[in-house]
Write a protein that holds these residues in place. Structure first.
Motif, mmCIF file in Angstrom:
data_model
loop_
_atom_site.group_PDB
_atom_site.id
_atom_site.type_symbol
_atom_site.label_atom_id
_atom_site.label_comp_id
_atom_site.label_asym_id
_atom_site.label_seq_id
_atom_site.Cartn_x
_atom_site.Cartn_y
_atom_site.Cartn_z
ATOM 1 N N HIS A 196 38.901 68.726 18.322
ATOM 2 C CA HIS A 196 39.395 67.968 17.128
ATOM 3 C C HIS A 196 38.076 66.787 16.608
ATOM 4 C CE1 HIS A 196 41.892 65.296 14.396
ATOM 5 N NE2 HIS A 196 41.585 64.304 15.039
ATOM 6 N N LEU A 197 37.852 66.152 17.464
ATOM 7 C CA LEU A 197 36.686 65.175 17.163
ATOM 8 C C LEU A 197 35.486 65.680 16.713
ATOM 9 C CD1 LEU A 197 36.827 62.740 20.342
ATOM 10 C CD2 LEU A 197 37.847 62.449 18.277
ATOM 11 N N ASN A 198 35.038 67.069 17.078
ATOM 12 C CA ASN A 198 33.698 67.359 16.662
ATOM 13 C C ASN A 198 34.110 68.006 15.080
ATOM 14 O OD1 ASN A 198 31.961 67.286 18.904
ATOM 15 N ND2 ASN A 198 32.925 68.801 19.966
ATOM 16 N N SER A 199 35.249 68.634 15.069
ATOM 17 C CA SER A 199 35.487 69.409 13.798
ATOM 18 C C SER A 199 35.921 68.166 12.541
ATOM 19 C CB SER A 199 36.419 70.476 14.159
ATOM 20 O OG SER A 199 37.514 69.819 14.199
ATOM 21 N N GLU A 200 36.911 67.366 13.154
ATOM 22 C CA GLU A 200 37.608 66.780 12.080
ATOM 23 C C GLU A 200 37.049 65.000 11.790
ATOM 24 O OE1 GLU A 200 39.845 67.962 10.117
ATOM 25 O OE2 GLU A 200 39.776 69.841 10.997
ATOM 26 N N THR A 201 36.170 64.632 12.857
ATOM 27 C CA THR A 201 35.818 63.397 12.860
ATOM 28 C C THR A 201 34.290 63.130 13.056
ATOM 29 O OG1 THR A 201 35.813 62.622 15.094
ATOM 30 C CG2 THR A 201 38.237 62.640 14.137
ATOM 31 N N PRO A 202 33.572 61.913 12.990
ATOM 32 C CA PRO A 202 32.344 61.837 13.088
ATOM 33 C C PRO A 202 31.755 61.391 14.621
ATOM 34 C CG PRO A 202 33.363 59.726 12.173
ATOM 35 C CD PRO A 202 34.259 60.673 12.212
ATOM 36 N N PHE A 203 33.005 61.512 15.385
ATOM 37 C CA PHE A 203 33.050 61.277 16.862
ATOM 38 C C PHE A 203 32.729 62.915 17.565
ATOM 39 C CE2 PHE A 203 35.680 57.968 15.105
ATOM 40 C CZ PHE A 203 34.672 56.773 15.667
ATOM 41 N N GLY A 204 32.234 62.426 19.020
ATOM 42 C CA GLY A 204 32.058 63.638 19.685
ATOM 43 C C GLY A 204 31.944 63.270 21.074
ATOM 44 N N LEU A 205 31.530 64.337 22.005
ATOM 45 C CA LEU A 205 31.571 64.104 23.533
ATOM 46 C C LEU A 205 30.796 63.157 23.888
ATOM 47 C CD1 LEU A 205 32.265 65.060 26.356
ATOM 48 C CD2 LEU A 205 30.289 66.565 26.209
ATOM 49 N N ASP A 206 29.467 62.632 23.209
ATOM 50 C CA ASP A 206 28.779 61.786 23.511
ATOM 51 C C ASP A 206 29.588 60.372 23.451
ATOM 52 O OD1 ASP A 206 26.827 63.327 23.979
ATOM 53 O OD2 ASP A 206 25.595 62.861 21.979
ATOM 54 N N ASP A 207 30.550 59.951 22.590
ATOM 55 C CA ASP A 207 31.249 58.828 22.321
ATOM 56 C C ASP A 207 32.279 58.557 23.496
ATOM 57 O OD1 ASP A 207 30.248 57.920 19.707
ATOM 58 O OD2 ASP A 207 31.202 60.077 19.315
#
Length: 233
Positions: free
Chosen positions: A143-154
């Motif tokens: 969800h974070l990778n596809s819908e938001t500017p956040f990802g695993l690094d955060d």
């Protein structure tokens, strides 16, 4: 004096109004409220009375208010409002309990109002507790990778906690040293998920003060409990 008179008695006797939202009115948050009867006023009032009975004087005290509650066979309730007058220097007014036998059987439903950690079984999402955590982390990262500017690094190396109610519903998400906007995204995602949570269970005797010793046969008494789920990325 006028209400806006800064020197008047009316002005100085006014108490400011402060409105605070009741956080437990939203969704299932009432399940984590730990309010008890001691958190509320008794509903009783008392006042000193000077009785001059044709020159013979008595110092009295009057008590009035909600003395108790009546319950009828159909389970309806009625407040028991009463009053009493006593000698001010005499004995205090005592409240005695009277139990009335009714034919209706009460269905007793228990849950722990705390978010417990000493659990019999942990809460999990879906049908398989062994894959619940991994599946949740995959859904969150996707969800974070596809819908938001956040990802695993955060989230790398960080831990979030999900509060699951005793009804198997999501209540809130929290995490330390994590962007509040990121927590908000996860919170929203969890609220949109179907309520497929299996709540945690605790032993009833951990918190129930009315669990009498004669009922204790040494066996665990599992009941649903609020609990936190930790997910480390």
């Amino acid at each position: 004096p006028e209400p806006n008179d800064s020197k008047g008695v009316y002005f100085h006797s006014r108490a400011p109004k402060i409105y605070v939202k009741n956080q437990f009115l939203e969704g299932d948050r009432y399940l984590i409220s730990r309010l008890t009867t001691t958190d509320f006023p008794s509903g009783m009032a008392e006042i000193d009375v000077h009785w001059d009975n044709y020159g013979k004087k008595y110092e009295m005290k009057v008590h009035a208010g909600f003395y108790g509650m009546k319950q009828y066979d159909d389970l309806t309730l009625e407040p028991a409002i009463a009053w009493a007058v006593r000698d001010k220097n005499g004995s205090e007014v005592n409240h005695d309990y009277e139990w009335n036998e009714v034919q209706t059987e009460h269905r007793r439903v228990y849950w722990s109002p705390r978010a417990d950690y000493d659990l019999i079984s942990e809460a999990y999402f879906g049908s398989d507790p062994t894959t619940s955590s991994n599946n949740l982390k995959v859904k969150i990262l996707s969800h974070l990778n596809s819908e938001t500017p956040f990802g695993l690094d955060d989230l790398s190396g960080k831990t979030i906690e999900l509060l699951i109610s005793s009804k198997g519903t999501f209540i809130e998400c929290r995490g330390q040293d994590i962007d509040p906007a990121l927590i908000g995204e996860i919170d929203e995602l969890m609220r949109l998920r179907p309520n497929s949570w299996q709540p945690a269970t605790v032993d009833f005797r951990q918190f129930a003060f009315d669990y009498y010793d004669e009922n204790d046969d040494g066996q665990l008494v599992p009941i649903p409990s609020n609990s936190w789920i930790k997910l480390t990325f």
